[in-house]
Design an enzyme around this catalytic site. Structure first.
Site, PDB file in Angstrom:
ATOM      1  N   LYS A 110       4.593  -3.307   9.150  1.00 41.28           N
ATOM      2  CA  LYS A 110       4.396  -3.241   7.700  1.00 41.28           C
ATOM      3  C   LYS A 110       4.366  -1.776   7.292  1.00 41.28           C
ATOM      4  CE  LYS A 110       1.401  -4.436   3.893  1.00 41.28           C
ATOM      5  NZ  LYS A 110       0.354  -5.311   3.397  1.00 41.28           N
ATOM      6  N   LYS A 167       8.147  -5.962   7.037  1.00 41.72           N
ATOM      7  CA  LYS A 167       7.947  -5.896   5.594  1.00 41.72           C
ATOM      8  C   LYS A 167       8.016  -4.454   5.129  1.00 41.72           C
ATOM      9  CE  LYS A 167       4.197  -6.810   2.450  1.00 41.72           C
ATOM     10  NZ  LYS A 167       2.815  -7.159   2.370  1.00 41.72           N
TER      11      LYS A 167
HETATM   12  C1  PBG Z   1      -2.119  -7.004   1.090  1.00 41.88           C
HETATM   13  C2  PBG Z   1      -0.676  -7.278   0.900  1.00 41.88           C
HETATM   14  C3  PBG Z   1       0.263  -6.536   0.170  1.00 41.88           C
HETATM   15  C4  PBG Z   1       1.439  -7.271   0.185  1.00 41.88           C
HETATM   16  C5  PBG Z   1       1.203  -8.406   0.946  1.00 41.88           C
HETATM   17  N1  PBG Z   1      -0.105  -8.393   1.405  1.00 41.88           N
HETATM   18  C6  PBG Z   1       0.109  -5.281  -0.603  1.00 41.88           C
HETATM   19  C7  PBG Z   1      -0.237  -4.041   0.072  1.00 41.88           C
HETATM   20  O1  PBG Z   1      -0.295  -3.942   1.302  1.00 41.88           O
HETATM   21  O2  PBG Z   1      -0.527  -3.097  -0.660  1.00 41.88           O
HETATM   22  C8  PBG Z   1       2.699  -6.893  -0.543  1.00 41.88           C
HETATM   23  C9  PBG Z   1       3.568  -8.037  -0.934  1.00 41.88           C
HETATM   24  C10 PBG Z   1       4.595  -7.727  -1.952  1.00 41.88           C
HETATM   25  O3  PBG Z   1       4.775  -6.597  -2.427  1.00 41.88           O
HETATM   26  O4  PBG Z   1       5.293  -8.678  -2.308  1.00 41.88           O
HETATM   27  N2  PBG Z   1      -2.464  -6.246   2.172  1.00 41.88           N
END
Ligand code: PBG
Length: 325
Positions: A196, A249
């Site tokens: 991520k 992601k």
């Molecule tokens: C929370 C989380 C996030 C997303 C999924 N889980 C945001 C972040 O890490 O700031 C992003 C999902 C998206 O942008 O569609 N940790």
């Protein structure tokens, strides 16, 4: 060699193209993110995500039924918590009757077969808008991991099939897996957000959950987008720690990572086409600059070509309507 070989022969009609097509999209590939909020009778459109909504628990069953009827068999659940319940201890995140825990029950009561995977991270519950506990301006790893395991346990207890830790703390998959084993939940799934990245594509999601970091950014825990090898290290570690599915992601800007993990990791690879990707396409379509449906399908097929077995996407419903169940 030309003229003995002509590549265009296999492109001459839709019938031959269909016959030799390598990748097909199916509703079996999709996970639909679902946003839940407090209140009654609410279906609130997210301004930076046109056509995407947060639902209150009484309205949620309609949406779950609609997804199920379209052939979508799994959801990823996120909640928008009340400002007054946010703190630095994750109290609202681990409450057995918290919004997430009630959402899980609502979904399972509506469609017992709908696969329910939940987001595990503190940001929607954090007064600081961070994914972990904050001490002296730092996001502390090990105390956060303890809390995340507790949080995950309440989700499984409420009936979730599994959890999707999105926090990027070190060691959280192991702690969660140990907790599940200790409770006898042998079948509880862990879909780990292994790779991520600290991405600016998450902006609309943070609008949706009102979860933007109150100070600083997430670069001390999410990955540097200039790094590729590190994704393999993260994925292998999470697999060793007990993850079942490995996620990458965001999506489109990270197809090299999807491909690398698909080739090197012996587990299903999921990709998350995130909120900013959805917003970009919707915005371009609104201006008439892109044709929404074909661009959407082209992007979704790109994920499969790169090697993703699972696609978490805000386009799940629209795509399902086009491709059929
Ligand atoms: C929370 C989380 C996030 C997303 C999924 N889980 C945001 C972040 O890490 O700031 C992003 C999902 C998206 O942008 O569609 N940790």
């Amino acid at each position: 060699m030309y003229p003995l070989q002509r590549n265009r022969r296999l492109r001459g009609s839709e019938s031959i193209r269909a016959l030799v097509r390598e990748y097909q999209l199916s509703t079996d590939d999709f996970l639909a993110p679902v946003f839940v909020e407090n209140g009654k009778g609410k279906k609130t459109e997210i301004p930076s995500m046109p056509g995407y909504y947060r639902y209150s628990l009484d309205v949620l069953p309609q949406e779950i039924n609609a997804l199920w009827q379209l052939g979508i068999k799994g959801v990823l659940v996120f909640v928008k918590e009340k400002e007054a319940l946010k703190d630095n201890t994750g109290a609202a995140a681990i409450a057995p009757d918290g919004l997430m825990q009630r959402a899980i029950k609502t979904i399972k009561n509506t469609q017992p077969q709908m696969l329910v995977l939940t987001d595990v991270a503190l940001d929607p519950y954090s007064s600081y808008g961070h994914d972990g506990i904050v001490v002296d301006g730092k996001i502390v790893n090990d105390p956060t991991v303890e809390l995340l395991a507790q949080m995950a346990a309440t989700h499984i207890e409420a009936g979730a099939d599994g959890v999707a830790p999105s926090d990027m703390m070190d060691g959280r998959v192991l702690k969660i897996r140990q907790c599940f084993e200790a409770n006898g939940w042998d079948n509880a799934l862990i879909m780990s957000y292994s790779a991520k990245y600290a991405s600016s594509f998450y902006g609309p999601f943070r609008d949706a959950l009102d979860s933007a970091p109150g100070f600083g950014d997430k670069k001390t825990y999410q990955m540097d987008f200039a790094n590729q090898k590190e994704a393999l290290v993260e994925a292998k570690r999470d697999l060793d720690e007990g993850a079942d599915i490995i996620m990458v992601k965001p999506g489109l800007a990270y197809l090299d990572i999807v491909s690398q993990l698909a080739q090197n990791i012996a587990a299903p690879i999921a990709v998350y086409q995130v909120s900013g990707e959805y917003a970009m396409l919707k915005a371009a379509a609104k201006y008439g600059w892109l044709d929404h449906q074909p661009v959407m399908l082209e992007q979704l097929v790109a994920f499969k070509r790169a090697g993703a077995a699972i696609i978490a996407t805000y386009h799940a419903k629209e795509a399902a309507q086009l491709i059929g169940g």
